[in-house]
Write a protein that holds these residues in place. Structure first.
Motif, PDB file in Angstrom:
ATOM      1  N   MET A 125       0.833  -1.204   0.000  1.00 10.92           N
ATOM      2  CA  MET A 125       0.000   0.000   0.000  1.00 10.92           C
ATOM      3  C   MET A 125       0.867   1.253   0.000  1.00 10.92           C
ATOM      4  SD  MET A 125      -3.180  -0.886   2.550  1.00 10.92           S
ATOM      5  CE  MET A 125      -3.877   0.755   2.305  1.00 10.92           C
ATOM      6  N   LEU A 126       1.945   1.211   0.772  1.00 16.71           N
ATOM      7  CA  LEU A 126       2.835   2.366   0.832  1.00 16.71           C
ATOM      8  C   LEU A 126       3.455   2.639  -0.531  1.00 16.71           C
ATOM      9  CD1 LEU A 126       4.093   4.505   2.638  1.00 16.71           C
ATOM     10  CD2 LEU A 126       5.906   2.879   3.206  1.00 16.71           C
ATOM     11  N   ASP A 127       3.809   1.585  -1.249  1.00 20.62           N
ATOM     12  CA  ASP A 127       4.368   1.756  -2.595  1.00 20.62           C
ATOM     13  C   ASP A 127       3.367   2.427  -3.523  1.00 20.62           C
ATOM     14  OD1 ASP A 127       6.760   0.610  -1.869  1.00 20.62           O
ATOM     15  OD2 ASP A 127       6.285  -1.368  -2.682  1.00 20.62           O
ATOM     16  N   GLN A 128       2.093   2.036  -3.408  1.00 18.20           N
ATOM     17  CA  GLN A 128       1.063   2.622  -4.270  1.00 18.20           C
ATOM     18  C   GLN A 128       0.868   4.108  -3.963  1.00 18.20           C
ATOM     19  OE1 GLN A 128      -0.253   0.590  -6.758  1.00 18.20           O
ATOM     20  NE2 GLN A 128       1.285  -0.762  -5.849  1.00 18.20           N
ATOM     21  N   VAL A 129       0.776   4.430  -2.677  1.00 14.49           N
ATOM     22  CA  VAL A 129       0.572   5.820  -2.275  1.00 14.49           C
ATOM     23  C   VAL A 129       1.799   6.656  -2.612  1.00 14.49           C
ATOM     24  CG1 VAL A 129       0.159   7.369  -0.320  1.00 14.49           C
ATOM     25  CG2 VAL A 129      -1.060   5.188  -0.461  1.00 14.49           C
ATOM     26  N   ARG A 130       2.975   6.089  -2.397  1.00 16.07           N
ATOM     27  CA  ARG A 130       4.199   6.831  -2.703  1.00 16.07           C
ATOM     28  C   ARG A 130       4.330   7.089  -4.204  1.00 16.07           C
ATOM     29  NH1 ARG A 130       9.005   4.465   1.248  1.00 16.07           N
ATOM     30  NH2 ARG A 130       8.675   5.964   2.938  1.00 16.07           N
ATOM     31  N   ALA A 131       3.895   6.117  -5.015  1.00 14.75           N
ATOM     32  CA  ALA A 131       3.943   6.320  -6.464  1.00 14.75           C
ATOM     33  C   ALA A 131       3.052   7.498  -6.856  1.00 14.75           C
ATOM     34  CB  ALA A 131       3.509   5.049  -7.191  1.00 14.75           C
ATOM     35  N   LEU A 132       1.888   7.606  -6.207  1.00 13.60           N
ATOM     36  CA  LEU A 132       0.998   8.731  -6.477  1.00 13.60           C
ATOM     37  C   LEU A 132       1.607  10.038  -5.977  1.00 13.60           C
ATOM     38  CD1 LEU A 132      -2.412   7.106  -5.524  1.00 13.60           C
ATOM     39  CD2 LEU A 132      -1.736   7.880  -7.798  1.00 13.60           C
ATOM     40  N   THR A 133       2.216   9.974  -4.801  1.00 12.14           N
ATOM     41  CA  THR A 133       2.873  11.163  -4.262  1.00 12.14           C
ATOM     42  C   THR A 133       3.998  11.608  -5.181  1.00 12.14           C
ATOM     43  OG1 THR A 133       2.390  10.361  -2.028  1.00 12.14           O
ATOM     44  CG2 THR A 133       3.997  12.116  -2.220  1.00 12.14           C
ATOM     45  N   ASN A 134       4.759  10.635  -5.673  1.00 16.39           N
ATOM     46  CA  ASN A 134       5.860  10.950  -6.577  1.00 16.39           C
ATOM     47  C   ASN A 134       5.342  11.534  -7.884  1.00 16.39           C
ATOM     48  OD1 ASN A 134       8.705  10.935  -6.944  1.00 16.39           O
ATOM     49  ND2 ASN A 134       8.476   9.272  -8.412  1.00 16.39           N
ATOM     50  N   VAL A 164      -2.910  22.856  -2.789  1.00 16.26           N
ATOM     51  CA  VAL A 164      -1.830  22.332  -3.621  1.00 16.26           C
ATOM     52  C   VAL A 164      -2.038  20.868  -3.979  1.00 16.26           C
ATOM     53  CG1 VAL A 164      -0.168  23.951  -2.713  1.00 16.26           C
ATOM     54  CG2 VAL A 164      -0.424  21.744  -1.583  1.00 16.26           C
ATOM     55  N   PHE A 165      -3.000  20.187  -3.346  1.00 14.47           N
ATOM     56  CA  PHE A 165      -3.203  18.772  -3.627  1.00 14.47           C
ATOM     57  C   PHE A 165      -4.274  18.524  -4.687  1.00 14.47           C
ATOM     58  CE2 PHE A 165      -1.799  18.250   0.968  1.00 14.47           C
ATOM     59  CZ  PHE A 165      -0.489  17.993   0.607  1.00 14.47           C
ATOM     60  N   ASP A 166      -4.968  19.573  -5.106  1.00 16.29           N
ATOM     61  CA  ASP A 166      -6.050  19.395  -6.067  1.00 16.29           C
ATOM     62  C   ASP A 166      -5.492  19.318  -7.485  1.00 16.29           C
ATOM     63  OD1 ASP A 166      -7.817  19.443  -4.012  1.00 16.29           O
ATOM     64  OD2 ASP A 166      -8.471  21.506  -4.324  1.00 16.29           O
ATOM     65  N   GLN A 167      -4.945  18.185  -7.843  1.00 13.94           N
ATOM     66  CA  GLN A 167      -4.308  18.034  -9.148  1.00 13.94           C
ATOM     67  C   GLN A 167      -4.803  16.779  -9.856  1.00 13.94           C
ATOM     68  OE1 GLN A 167      -2.355  20.413 -10.359  1.00 13.94           O
ATOM     69  NE2 GLN A 167      -2.788  21.516  -8.471  1.00 13.94           N
ATOM     70  N   GLY A 168      -4.695  16.789 -11.172  1.00 13.75           N
ATOM     71  CA  GLY A 168      -5.059  15.623 -11.955  1.00 13.75           C
ATOM     72  C   GLY A 168      -3.907  14.626 -11.986  1.00 13.75           C
ATOM     73  N   PHE A 169      -4.224  13.410 -12.388  1.00 18.37           N
ATOM     74  CA  PHE A 169      -3.236  12.348 -12.471  1.00 18.37           C
ATOM     75  C   PHE A 169      -3.241  11.740 -13.862  1.00 18.37           C
ATOM     76  CE2 PHE A 169      -3.819  12.712  -7.949  1.00 18.37           C
ATOM     77  CZ  PHE A 169      -2.565  12.444  -7.429  1.00 18.37           C
ATOM     78  N   THR A 170      -2.170  11.028 -14.173  1.00 25.49           N
ATOM     79  CA  THR A 170      -2.088  10.306 -15.430  1.00 25.49           C
ATOM     80  C   THR A 170      -3.017   9.105 -15.381  1.00 25.49           C
ATOM     81  OG1 THR A 170      -0.326   8.859 -14.634  1.00 25.49           O
ATOM     82  CG2 THR A 170       0.339  10.950 -15.653  1.00 25.49           C
ATOM     83  N   GLU A 171      -3.143   8.424 -16.496  1.00 28.45           N
ATOM     84  CA  GLU A 171      -3.974   7.213 -16.538  1.00 28.45           C
ATOM     85  C   GLU A 171      -3.445   6.174 -15.563  1.00 28.45           C
ATOM     86  OE1 GLU A 171      -5.500   3.887 -19.812  1.00 28.45           O
ATOM     87  OE2 GLU A 171      -4.552   5.759 -20.477  1.00 28.45           O
ATOM     88  N   GLU A 172      -2.130   6.054 -15.487  1.00 32.04           N
ATOM     89  CA  GLU A 172      -1.536   5.114 -14.535  1.00 32.04           C
ATOM     90  C   GLU A 172      -1.855   5.525 -13.102  1.00 32.04           C
ATOM     91  OE1 GLU A 172       2.851   3.287 -13.289  1.00 32.04           O
ATOM     92  OE2 GLU A 172       2.670   4.732 -14.930  1.00 32.04           O
ATOM     93  N   GLY A 173      -1.804   6.827 -12.848  1.00 29.07           N
ATOM     94  CA  GLY A 173      -2.124   7.311 -11.519  1.00 29.07           C
ATOM     95  C   GLY A 173      -3.570   7.039 -11.142  1.00 29.07           C
TER      96      GLY A 173
END
Length: 376
Positions: free
Chosen positions: A195-204, A241-250
């Motif tokens: 789970m941490l890897d998934q959240v960190r990938a989004l954070t990154n 600052v957190f209201d951002q869009g993500f890629t399809e992978e995100g």
């Protein structure tokens, strides 16, 4: 991770969270001591009940984490500590480099805005959360145990009084839910890091987002200009600052995390609903009054969604409970427990809404019994 490369000041967010968190009802002297002892006893007693219901061997006599009876401010501050673990990838991302290149004033304004938002969110939630299992306390460097189970005492006391509940019964009922989360991580020791890897990938991904960085810099410069013109008090605060869009992978990762959190909350709710009067004598009354009150949204989803700037999905946990209950009814608890085997056995978000699809993918067709074979 250096402080200069983080958009959040841990100390600032903690101070704001602690300052804004409402105190809640206060117990004095002997009453306070008895309440704390009662909640600790409930947390301890819940372990074996969760073991009996879930049939997960990892739940047997589980004593791997701290049990903390906390007030609202302490809960909020504790979550700032764990939140810092999620932000670690930003240090090596373009976001970290951009923060490092800011002027001292721009950096201070940018981090103050983000830290204030996090502190305010946690302060608000501190009055809603009954309990929480935090699997990342050790990663945050604040515990030598695997994790920490926190029971927010003033919230339990307030709700007991509001709903006129039997305190001992209600405390055990709440602890059944939180101890189930503890057991989930013990039964699937890979889950915490996954789970941490998934959240960190989004954070990154946020850190790699040009849009995210541009807004952070723009917000800080706007605030600086307004300060110089003394117009800050008359204008709206800087954009979140957190209201951002993500890629399809995100977005796929978000969907996957949604499914995991739905599973975990749904499973904990099924355990709570599996107890009868022999374990919690007034359980029927608790359920009825708790449901009528329309309990506050669970912390983990609201926390993650606030981080990502998403709207909470109100039906998420209800759907998770339906998912778990369907599988248990169809194939039994032991078969359901296959779900904790690996990341491949976790449900997708589509499967949360179609549990038979998960059964077909992971469990396959049930084996025919000898009697059925004989009849054939």
């Amino acid at each position: 991770m250096t402080l200069r490369r983080s958009p959040i000041s841990r100390s600032t967010a903690s101070k704001i969270a602690g300052f804004l968190a409402p105190a809640g009802p206060k117990l004095k002297g002997e009453d306070a001591t008895k309440a704390v002892e009662s909640m600790r006893a409930a947390a301890d007693a819940a372990v074996e009940h969760v073991y009996a219901i879930t049939r997960l061997e990892a739940a047997h006599n589980l004593r791997d984490s701290e049990v903390l009876i906390v007030d609202r401010a302490s809960w909020a501050k504790a979550n700032v500590q764990s939140f810092s673990v999620l932000l670690a990838p930003l240090a090596s991302s373009p976001m970290g480099k951009k923060l490092e290149s800011m002027s001292a004033t721009e950096y201070k304004l940018a981090t103050s805005a983000a830290s204030a938002e996090l502190g305010a969110i946690l302060a608000f939630l501190s009055g809603k959360v009954l309990g929480q299992y935090d699997p990342y306390a050790q990663d945050a460097g604040v515990s030598d145990k695997v994790g920490r189970l926190m029971i927010v005492a003033p919230n339990l006391v307030a709700l007991e009084k509001e709903l006129n509940l039997e305190p001992e019964d209600f405390r055990l009922w709440v602890c059944l839910h939180e101890q189930t989360h503890r057991v989930q991580f013990a039964a699937a020791p890979w889950l915490k890091d996954y789970m941490l890897d998934q959240v960190r990938a989004l954070t990154n991904e946020m850190g790699d987002s040009q849009k995210f960085m541009e807004q952070l810099v723009s917000s800080s410069r706007k605030a600086r200009a307004e300060l110089k013109g003394k117009k800050l008090a008359d204008t709206a605060p800087p954009s979140r600052v957190f209201d951002q869009g993500f890629t399809e992978e995100g977005r796929a990762r978000i969907s996957h995390l949604t499914a995991i959190m739905s599973l975990m909350e749904g499973h904990a709710n099924v355990v709570m609903d599996s107890v009868d009067r022999s374990i919690v004598p007034t359980v029927k009354t608790i359920r009825q009054r708790f449901e009528r009150r329309s309990a506050a949204q669970k912390f983990l989803t609201k926390f993650i969604y606030s981080l990502l700037g998403m709207d909470a999905k109100k039906r998420q946990y209800r759907d998770g409970q339906k998912f778990v209950q369907y599988i248990v009814d169809e194939r039994g608890m032991d078969a359901f427990n296959r779900i904790w085997t690996s990341p491949n056995t976790l449900p997708t978000e589509d499967e949360i809404h179609d549990p038979q699809a998960w059964i077909d993918r992971v469990l396959g067709q049930p084996k025919e019994t000898s009697s059925n074979s004989a009849e054939a």
